[in-house]
Design a protein around this motif. Structure first.
Motif, PDB file in Angstrom:
ATOM      1  N   SER A 116       0.267  -5.945   2.718  1.00 45.37           N
ATOM      2  CA  SER A 116      -0.735  -5.064   3.314  1.00 45.37           C
ATOM      3  C   SER A 116      -1.407  -4.373   2.142  1.00 45.37           C
ATOM      4  CB  SER A 116      -0.014  -4.081   4.243  1.00 45.37           C
ATOM      5  OG  SER A 116      -0.759  -2.921   4.411  1.00 45.37           O
ATOM      6  N   LEU A 117      -2.427  -5.044   1.609  1.00 45.10           N
ATOM      7  CA  LEU A 117      -2.964  -4.629   0.310  1.00 45.10           C
ATOM      8  C   LEU A 117      -3.827  -3.372   0.403  1.00 45.10           C
ATOM      9  CD1 LEU A 117      -3.816  -8.191  -1.063  1.00 45.10           C
ATOM     10  CD2 LEU A 117      -1.860  -6.744  -1.667  1.00 45.10           C
ATOM     11  N   PRO A 118      -3.759  -2.557  -0.635  1.00 42.73           N
ATOM     12  CA  PRO A 118      -4.541  -1.316  -0.658  1.00 42.73           C
ATOM     13  C   PRO A 118      -6.005  -1.582  -1.001  1.00 42.73           C
ATOM     14  CG  PRO A 118      -3.352  -1.583  -2.713  1.00 42.73           C
ATOM     15  CD  PRO A 118      -2.953  -2.744  -1.853  1.00 42.73           C
ATOM     16  N   SER A 119      -6.845  -0.584  -0.894  1.00 49.90           N
ATOM     17  CA  SER A 119      -8.211  -0.702  -1.410  1.00 49.90           C
ATOM     18  C   SER A 119      -8.351   0.225  -2.623  1.00 49.90           C
ATOM     19  CB  SER A 119      -9.234  -0.388  -0.322  1.00 49.90           C
ATOM     20  OG  SER A 119      -8.958   0.875   0.239  1.00 49.90           O
TER      21      SER A 119
ATOM     22  N   ASN B  68       0.825  -1.210   0.000  1.00 47.54           N
ATOM     23  CA  ASN B  68       0.000   0.000   0.000  1.00 47.54           C
ATOM     24  C   ASN B  68       0.865   1.268   0.000  1.00 47.54           C
ATOM     25  OD1 ASN B  68      -2.280   1.689   0.170  1.00 47.54           O
ATOM     26  ND2 ASN B  68      -2.391   1.515   2.420  1.00 47.54           N
TER      27      ASN B  68
ATOM     28  N   GLU C  80      -7.533   4.079  -2.878  1.00 46.39           N
ATOM     29  CA  GLU C  80      -6.211   4.565  -2.477  1.00 46.39           C
ATOM     30  C   GLU C  80      -5.406   5.065  -3.683  1.00 46.39           C
ATOM     31  OE1 GLU C  80      -6.818   4.326   1.049  1.00 46.39           O
ATOM     32  OE2 GLU C  80      -6.388   2.172   0.864  1.00 46.39           O
TER      33      GLU C  80
HETATM   34  C1  LIG Z   1      -3.211   2.690   2.522  1.00 45.50           C
HETATM   35  O1  LIG Z   1      -2.505   3.880   2.704  1.00 45.50           O
HETATM   36  C2  LIG Z   1      -3.329   5.012   2.886  1.00 45.50           C
HETATM   37  C3  LIG Z   1      -2.462   6.259   2.934  1.00 45.50           C
HETATM   38  O2  LIG Z   1      -1.151   5.999   3.076  1.00 45.50           O
HETATM   39  C4  LIG Z   1      -4.153   4.856   4.151  1.00 45.50           C
HETATM   40  O3  LIG Z   1      -4.975   5.979   4.329  1.00 45.50           O
HETATM   41  C5  LIG Z   1      -4.991   3.605   4.026  1.00 45.50           C
HETATM   42  O4  LIG Z   1      -5.708   3.365   5.204  1.00 45.50           O
HETATM   43  C6  LIG Z   1      -4.139   2.396   3.672  1.00 45.50           C
HETATM   44  N1  LIG Z   1      -5.040   1.305   3.313  1.00 45.50           N
HETATM   45  C7  LIG Z   1      -4.984   0.111   3.873  1.00 45.50           C
HETATM   46  C8  LIG Z   1      -5.987  -0.866   3.391  1.00 45.50           C
HETATM   47  O5  LIG Z   1      -4.164  -0.149   4.712  1.00 45.50           O
END
Ligand SMILES: *[C@@H]1O[C@H](CO)[C@@H](O)[C@H](O)[C@H]1NC(C)=O
Ligand SMILES: *[C@@H]1O[C@H](CO)[C@@H](O)[C@H](O)[C@H]1NC(C)=O
Ligand SMILES: *[C@@H]1O[C@H](CO)[C@@H](O)[C@H](O)[C@H]1NC(C)=O
Ligand SMILES: *[C@@H]1O[C@H](CO)[C@@H](O)[C@H](O)[C@H]1NC(C)=O
Length: 727
Positions: free
Chosen positions: A276-279, A186, A282
């Motif tokens: 730690s995958l993004p959504s 992420n 993001e």
């Molecule tokens: C990914 O990173 C963003 C900003 O850095 C953060 O706001 C978000 O919660 C993160 N998403 C996850 C799924 O961890």
């Protein structure tokens, strides 16, 4: 399209593409072939006129929210597509699923360096020539491992996952691996075109507070001179080159933690950590593109934007799949290449990496008698920008001209016949005649690009109709012409493979709507007959989040409607054809309203005046407080000196020659002539001109690397000259 959207090409790239022309000399086209084809022509002529022209509807009107306008969506889909398949809502997820699905297939290929030599040309200049091996491949499964290892290693190496990483490198497999590695944690990735220069690099790294800079060893060597200005950077990861030893102890590099790409991979292998995958909402990438004034601006691209464009483009390329081979050589820091690689990797294709100076057998850096990238790879899919395709066309024509005689006649006949067929009828386009011409005339030309190309993607700037037809006929492959901007992650409109018309960019991609909004001041209205015209506004899943730390500019060109859909106001002017295809006709910024209310389109006037043989480069300028325009011209040295000699002005210094009133009046007469021929109005013909002896180069910042003029920069630099022209 404006500077911010034009693709950046290094001038060596363009130079080496020029060599594409040197198709292999295998003697004259077979005489037998000519005779056979000649006899068949009358028979085939009749077949040619049997087909009927049908108009296929490609885009249909749609009901949407937001500002009133004329809106069109892709005709094949009732609803906008958002993902390539269920569950692939982020780039990280899409990549992982694709790697599992195609785990045994070839994915990333590179060529090992076998040997290097330096040759000295007749004029004493030295050139490095490379002997490169065959492509060596990693499978999707193996690449996925590398991505996971790099991703873990990055964290282990000390990158703070709450800060950003930047990639600053030529296109190569490690670029893609590092990008995907960041996504699995992420981490937002910042990208910058190498050609933007040092100040832009410092600005973008500082603005985004990048803590880890990932670069190739070429860029690494350049960091020394700017290290004191890179205040946020803590870690450097560099891609190793074949046969180069690292020398990181030198200079200021010691102030950072420095590691090679493979060292980071090893770190990750030894201590793997969970992803730690993004959504989907993001920010995946902050992509810096040149602003028309001053500093570059960072476009914030979400994971959702990237998968939406990917999904949409996948529906446009016919039968895209794991049999396809894609040649990657354009800069990955440009949205067009990043989108293309995302598409082909989602479809399970193989990606072979190459570079502009090693592209063909006759390219600058390829050792004589060894293979260029296209011959070694034989790609089926290729991306190009118009500047490249224009070069290919000019090169082929030049070669044909050189050969002369029968070969030239045959080529010309073949080309004319194919052109008529492509324009005229369906049967003619695909019949026996095509097979014959292909076999006897075009096959050899095609071998220049490896001989297997079946689809070309073209974007970055408008392609001329002439070049489009030429490439299509000579290369035998349809060209999908795209219209997209960094702000819409390249996804806006795309022409379909079976569309034989020229000069249009197709219907909207199925991931977005395209709306024309009337621009009253400019005289472009959606009520215009026979076709609606207006500013192009793109709405849908590919529309990005805006400019980084620039709310003002973001609010100016992005709007969210009452249904929550984002719209981007492109500043380009377009019209919709009856079949729902878009044509780009003008640009808002380049239209000036003169004192008496006439509108002058600077781009149109420049294009028309460029046909004067004296014009090397030209910028037309119009002051709204006057009723005429003026022009700055870099004259073509050859043409001007040729004239001077004939006119008896003789061996004058070029600088002096440009200043002489006879010269100015000669050039002006020539401009009047071409203006008349192009049916320009009086107010569109420059009343006064200034001849500038020094060429405008990308290095001087006055033109883009693709040699498009940068209006704002030119205006600033030649402020005094322009003032005098109106004085
Ligand atoms: C990914 O990173 C963003 C900003 O850095 C953060 O706001 C978000 O919660 C993160 N998403 C996850 C799924 O961890
Ligand atoms: C970096 O950005 C900060 C604000 O974020 C600014 O104060 C500083 O002057 C910038 N430094 C450079 C070298 O541009
Ligand atoms: C990456 O790590 C895995 C174990 O987690 C290992 O099997 C694989 O060989 C590694 N790949 C590379 C290229 O280092
Ligand atoms: C990684 O994930 C697995 C399964 O989801 C879990 O069992 C393990 O504890 C995690 N490891 C760490 C270091 O968080």
């Amino acid at each position: 399209m404006g500077d911010s959207k034009g693709i950046f090409l290094n001038s060596p790239l363009l130079k080496s593409i020029g060599d594409l022309s040197a198709f292999k000399d295998k003697g004259e086209y077979g005489i037998l072939g000519a005779v056979v084809v000649g006899m068949l022509i009358p028979v085939l002529l009749s077949a040619l006129f049997m087909g009927k022209k049908r108009i296929k509807v490609r885009g249909v009107q749609a009901e949407v929210g937001g500002e009133a306008g004329y809106t069109v969506r892709n005709a094949r889909k009732n609803e906008l597509v958002e993902v390539p398949w269920k569950g692939a809502t982020t780039v990280a997820a899409l990549f992982e699923q694709s790697c599992k699905k195609y785990s045994q297939n070839q994915f990333l290929g590179t060529r090992k360096l076998i040997g290097k030599e330096v040759v000295t040309s007749k004029d004493g200049r030295q050139f490095e020539k490379l002997h490169l091996g065959e492509y060596e491949w990693q499978t999707y499964g193996e690449v996925f491992h590398c991505v996971c290892n790099f991703s873990s290693g990055l964290v282990k190496f000390g990158h703070d996952v709450d800060s950003r990483a930047a990639i600053f490198s030529d296109t190569r497999p490690e670029w893609l691996i590092a990008l995907q590695g960041c996504f699995r944690q992420n981490i937002t990735v910042v990208t910058i075109y190498a050609s933007l220069g040092e100040d832009a690099l410092v600005h973008s790294l500082n603005e985004t507070q990048v803590s880890t800079l990932i670069c190739d060893s070429k860029q690494l060597r350049k960091l020394d001179s700017i290290s004191s200005r890179l205040t946020s950077v803590q870690n450097i990861i560099y891609f190793e080159d074949d046969g180069e030893t690292k020398d990181t102890a030198s200079g200021s590099l010691s102030k950072w933690a420095v590691a090679s790409f493979s060292e980071v991979e090893k770190l990750g292998k030894e201590s793997p950590i969970n992803a730690s995958l993004p959504s989907k909402g993001e920010i995946a990438v902050i992509m810096y593109t040149s602003g028309s004034t001053g500093l570059p601006k960072g476009v914030m691209i979400t994971h959702g934007n990237i998968v939406a464009t990917t999904a949409a483009v996948m529906t446009v390329i016919p039968k895209l799949g794991s049999k396809d081979v894609y040649l990657a050589y354009l800069p990955l820091a440009h949205v067009f290449e990043m989108a293309a690689e995302s598409v082909v990797s989602a479809a399970g294709c193989a990606i072979g990496y190459g570079s502009a100076p090693t592209l063909t057998d006759t390219s600058n850096k390829i050792k004589k008698g060894t293979k260029g990238d296209v011959s070694a790879l034989k790609p089926t899919i290729l991306t190009a920008v118009p500047a490249i395709l224009d070069r290919v066309r000019d090169g082929v024509l030049k070669k044909v001209e050189e050969k002369g005689g029968l070969a030239k006649n045959l080529f010309e006949t073949a080309y004319k016949r194919r052109l008529a067929a492509v324009r005229g009828s369906w049967f003619g386009a695909w019949g026996l005649e095509k097979i014959l011409w292909d076999a006897f005339v075009f096959k050899r030309i095609r071998s220049v690009l490896g001989g297997k190309i079946r689809f070309m993607l073209c974007g970055g700037a408008p392609l001329s109709g002439e070049s489009q037809q030429f490439i299509k006929i000579c290369m035998g492959a349809p060209i999908g012409q795209g219209y997209g901007l960094t702000e819409t992650f390249a996804g806006a409109a795309f022409s379909e493979w079976d569309d034989n018309t020229v000069g249009r960019v197709g219907p909207p991609l199925p991931c977005c709507y395209i709306k024309l909004v009337s621009w009253e001041q400019g005289g472009y209205m959606t009520s215009d007959k026979p076709m609606p015209r207006g500013e192009i506004v793109v709405g849908g899943f590919s529309v990005t989040s805006g400019y980084f730390k620039n709310q003002e500019k973001t609010d100016e060109v992005y709007k969210v409607d009452e249904k929550g859909m984002r719209w981007f106001y492109s500043g380009d002017i377009g019209l919709f054809h009856q079949d729902g295809c878009l044509e780009i006709i003008d640009r808002k910024k380049d239209i000036v309203k003169l004192q008496h209310g006439e509108y002058i389109s600077l781009g149109k006037v420049e294009a028309a005046l460029s046909s004067s043989s004296y014009v090397g480069n030209i910028m037309v300028y119009a002051d709204p407080l006057h009723n005429y325009c003026v022009a700055l011209i870099v004259p073509s040295r050859q043409a001007l000196e040729g004239w001077a000699q004939k006119a008896g002005i003789g061996d004058k210094d070029f600088r002096e020659l440009c200043g002489k009133s006879e010269t100015v009046s000669e050039v002006q007469q020539s401009l009047s002539k071409v203006a008349k021929a192009a049916k320009l109005d009086k107010f569109e013909t420059p009343a006064k001109i200034k001849l500038l002896p020094d060429p405008w180069t990308p290095e001087s910042g006055l033109v883009t690397a693709a040699f498009k003029i940068k209006r704002e920069q030119l205006k600033a630099k030649f402020k005094d000259e322009l003032h005098k022209l109106y004085g």
